[in-house]
Design a protein around this motif. Structure first.
Motif, PDB file in Angstrom:
ATOM      1  N   UNK A 124     -11.436  -6.306  31.697  1.00  0.00           N
ATOM      2  CA  UNK A 124     -11.692  -5.364  32.792  1.00  0.00           C
ATOM      3  C   UNK A 124     -11.249  -5.940  34.129  1.00  0.00           C
ATOM      4  N   UNK A 125     -11.555  -7.224  34.321  1.00  0.00           N
ATOM      5  CA  UNK A 125     -11.264  -7.832  35.609  1.00  0.00           C
ATOM      6  C   UNK A 125      -9.761  -7.921  35.873  1.00  0.00           C
ATOM      7  N   UNK A 126      -8.982  -8.313  34.865  1.00  0.00           N
ATOM      8  CA  UNK A 126      -7.531  -8.438  35.069  1.00  0.00           C
ATOM      9  C   UNK A 126      -6.899  -7.093  35.405  1.00  0.00           C
ATOM     10  N   UNK A 127      -7.371  -6.038  34.722  1.00  0.00           N
ATOM     11  CA  UNK A 127      -6.817  -4.708  34.988  1.00  0.00           C
ATOM     12  C   UNK A 127      -7.156  -4.278  36.416  1.00  0.00           C
ATOM     13  N   UNK A 128      -8.398  -4.563  36.845  1.00  0.00           N
ATOM     14  CA  UNK A 128      -8.800  -4.208  38.213  1.00  0.00           C
ATOM     15  C   UNK A 128      -7.938  -4.950  39.235  1.00  0.00           C
TER      16      UNK A 128
ATOM     17  N   UNK B   3      -0.848 -11.546  33.367  1.00  0.00           N
ATOM     18  CA  UNK B   3      -0.857 -10.767  34.613  1.00  0.00           C
ATOM     19  C   UNK B   3      -2.238 -10.837  35.251  1.00  0.00           C
ATOM     20  N   UNK B   4      -2.275 -10.960  36.568  1.00  0.00           N
ATOM     21  CA  UNK B   4      -3.550 -10.939  37.269  1.00  0.00           C
ATOM     22  C   UNK B   4      -4.256 -12.281  37.383  1.00  0.00           C
ATOM     23  N   UNK B   5      -3.794 -13.288  36.633  1.00  0.00           N
ATOM     24  CA  UNK B   5      -4.427 -14.607  36.727  1.00  0.00           C
ATOM     25  C   UNK B   5      -4.064 -15.295  38.036  1.00  0.00           C
ATOM     26  N   UNK B   6      -2.922 -14.905  38.588  1.00  0.00           N
ATOM     27  CA  UNK B   6      -2.438 -15.609  39.778  1.00  0.00           C
ATOM     28  C   UNK B   6      -1.485 -16.735  39.434  1.00  0.00           C
ATOM     29  N   UNK B   7      -1.366 -17.081  38.164  1.00  0.00           N
ATOM     30  CA  UNK B   7      -0.502 -18.214  37.790  1.00  0.00           C
ATOM     31  C   UNK B   7       0.970 -17.890  37.996  1.00  0.00           C
TER      32      UNK B   7
END
Length: 581
Positions: free
Chosen positions: A475-479, A260-264
């Motif tokens: 932290x970044x993925x959660x944000x 999740x959050x990677x954009x893939x």
């Protein structure tokens, strides 16, 4: 409204069929984390009890966020930057942040694949090189190896040639440079062909690991000690559930695991047909991925159980020798026993034991060897694959065959995730309208990342890799996910999103989905974010330095560790406000 978008996107490349897309999505979701991060977290956070927060988090954030990303990608049919700028011009930074994370993770992920290549090439030998200690002369082995074990020595010295501290390992380890280069060449060749062929590659790269996992599962379950390992995994320590860290780790594992959050997820689903039922896809891929984690966990623990039992038995043998020596010195009558083969039978009789499992365990405890304590020794991350697993494989009949299979499986699992991670970046750049051929773009990206990745092939490289692995994403993925879910719920508006979903899937999403997107999911993300930030500054940062003199790990303080971590987190997250401004 989004409805006028589909027309101008008909030229977009598409998947050949539904199965090809599902294979790619599953191949991306099932990564190295399923094989080693999940079993390690299970072990660390209360065994079977860890499954409770894991499954709860799957429902709280896993399904809703996965469905959300699939749906926006399929509806808007653009890469991650295009999707968020379409929803609101100021949100492009969310997409850029996803790309930065993909680059950061792609950097170190390929070094791990380099390590797997190194072990894979070394498996083509009748006697595996990590089975015995290299010798100085006929009588003496290398001290560092004698003090630890052949598998430890092969990993720390032959493979990594590791330095004791992070400061004094600046020189390059040429073997690692070579395997890193080979890994990037493979990634370039695999990605250069575009989604059509990477879809075909995915059939193999996704299904083959399952075949190998099943083979290892059957092999593992027939080993002596396997049941001990699995019992250990499923014996829940419910007291651990009071610890907030356990919940945080379950939540972040769902993130890593599903990607999740990677954009893939967005990039892959943007190549879908507009009317594809993405709700079914979301539930299928997310569930299959979590079941894979649990299945891999059982397999890993059955093999760790076997390893622990063999070790405990070896320890018992040497304990017995000492025990009998002690008897030998105290009485001449016992001394006769020393020669007889009845020694063990005598001890069994003397201590009122029989040949049952419980007796074996009592006997092992008498000489301070227990399967439990062997299983308790913590092996985390790559060490699980490169030390614990390799040690177990040596004991298998036809060990090189199993070793080749295992590392080939790791390469497949890793490559399909690496393709997914970097596909995000390629899709974003090509969608932004930059006039550049895909081949040139992929070549520039791969060679640039190889050069930066030389950070990980130096002698202190694995210490850096640990920091990247622990901090660059969490932290970044959660944000990013928090911004995504707020953007759809409150900027794009849930009512519009529901209408789009009805148009695509044919049904309006139920209460579970809408309540998750509006309330429970954002709330959970804020809590995880707070807990992660607090955890970062609560205790000093340490890492485990390998000490060649004692062949053990020393806990060392991280110099400038916090600076590096803040840089890693800000590198991606800062894109969001900067772009908006």
């Amino acid at each position: 409204d989004m409805s006028n978008l589909s027309d101008d996107k008909d030229t977009r490349p598409a998947w050949d069929n539904k199965l090809q897309y599902l294979m790619a999505a599953l191949g991306f979701a099932v990564g190295l984390g399923n094989i080693w991060r999940f079993p390690y977290l299970c072990k660390k956070n209360g065994g079977g009890a860890f499954l409770i927060p894991y499954v709860i988090m799957l429902f709280v954030e896993g399904y809703p966020l996965y469905y959300l990303e699939l749906a926006v990608g399929q509806k808007i049919r653009k890469g991650t930057i295009g999707v968020w700028t379409h929803i609101h011009p100021m949100l492009g930074g969310v997409g850029i942040a996803s790309n930065v994370i993909s680059l950061l993770i792609g950097l170190y992920y390929n070094m791990i694949l380099g390590w797997a290549l190194f072990y894979f090439f070394n498996s083509f030998q009748a006697n595996l090189p990590w089975a015995t200690c290299p010798r100085i002369n006929a009588t003496h082995a290398i001290p560092e190896c004698e003090l630890s074990s052949p598998t430890n020595y092969f990993w720390y010295r032959d493979t990594l040639d590791i330095s004791h501290t992070i400061e004094d390992g600046g020189e390059q380890n040429w073997r690692m440079v070579v395997v890193l280069f080979v890994a990037w060449v493979i990634v370039f060749l695999g990605m250069n062909k575009g989604i059509k062929s990477s879809g075909k590659v995915m059939y193999f790269a996704t299904l083959f690991p399952y075949i190998v996992l099943i083979a290892f599962f059957i092999r593992g379950m027939t080993l002596d000690g396997a049941i001990d390992g699995v019992k250990y995994m499923f014996s829940p320590d419910v007291s651990r559930l009071k610890d907030a860290d356990v919940w945080r780790e379950a939540a972040t594992q769902i993130f890593f695991s599903l990607g999740l959050g990677y954009g893939s997820i967005i990039a892959y689903s943007s190549y879908n047909q507009p009317k594809n039922n993405c709700r079914k896809d979301a539930i299928f891929v997310a569930s299959a991925n979590c079941l894979t984690s649990i299945f891999a966990c059982v397999t890993v623990f059955s093999i760790l159980g076997f390893k622990a039992k063999t070790r405990a038995m070896d320890c018992f043998e040497s304990g017995m020798q000492l025990f009998l020596k002690r008897i030998q010195t105290t009485s001449s009558w016992y001394w006769l026993l020393w020669f007889s083969s009845y020694a063990k039978a005598y001890i069994l009789f003397e201590f009122n034991l029989d040949d049952s499992q419980a007796s074996t365990e009592r006997l092992l405890r008498m000489v301070n060897c227990s399967i439990e304590s062997e299983l308790n020794t913590n092996v985390e991350g790559p060490g699980l694959a490169f030390i614990a697993f390799t040690e177990a494989i040596i004991k298998f009949p036809a060990a090189p065959f199993w070793s080749i299979l295992f590392f080939f499986m790791l390469l497949n699992i890793g490559m399909s995730s690496e393709f997914g991670i970097l596909q995000t970046v390629v899709t974003s750049v090509l969608d932004s309208g930059v006039k550049i051929s895909k081949t040139l773009l992929t070549a520039i990206m791969c060679s640039g990342m190889f050069v930066v990745g030389l950070l990980f092939s130096q002698r202190s490289g694995s210490y850096f890799l640990d920091i990247f692995d622990s901090y660059s994403a969490t932290l970044a993925l959660v944000t990013i996910a928090l911004f995504e879910v707020l953007a759809v719920s409150y900027i794009y508006k849930i009512s519009r999103f529901e209408k789009d979903l009805k148009e695509m899937v044919g049904v309006t999403p139920g209460y579970y989905w809408t309540i998750s997107w509006r309330f429970t999911c954002p709330l959970a993300l804020v809590i995880i974010l707070g807990a992660s930030l607090a955890g970062l500054f609560r205790k000093p940062l340490t890492y485990s330095g390998w000490n060649p003199a004692t062949a053990t790990k020393d806990k060392l303080l991280f110099p400038w560790g916090v600076v590096l971590i803040i840089f890693l987190v800000l590198a991606s997250v800062a894109c969001i406000p900067v772009y908006a401004i």
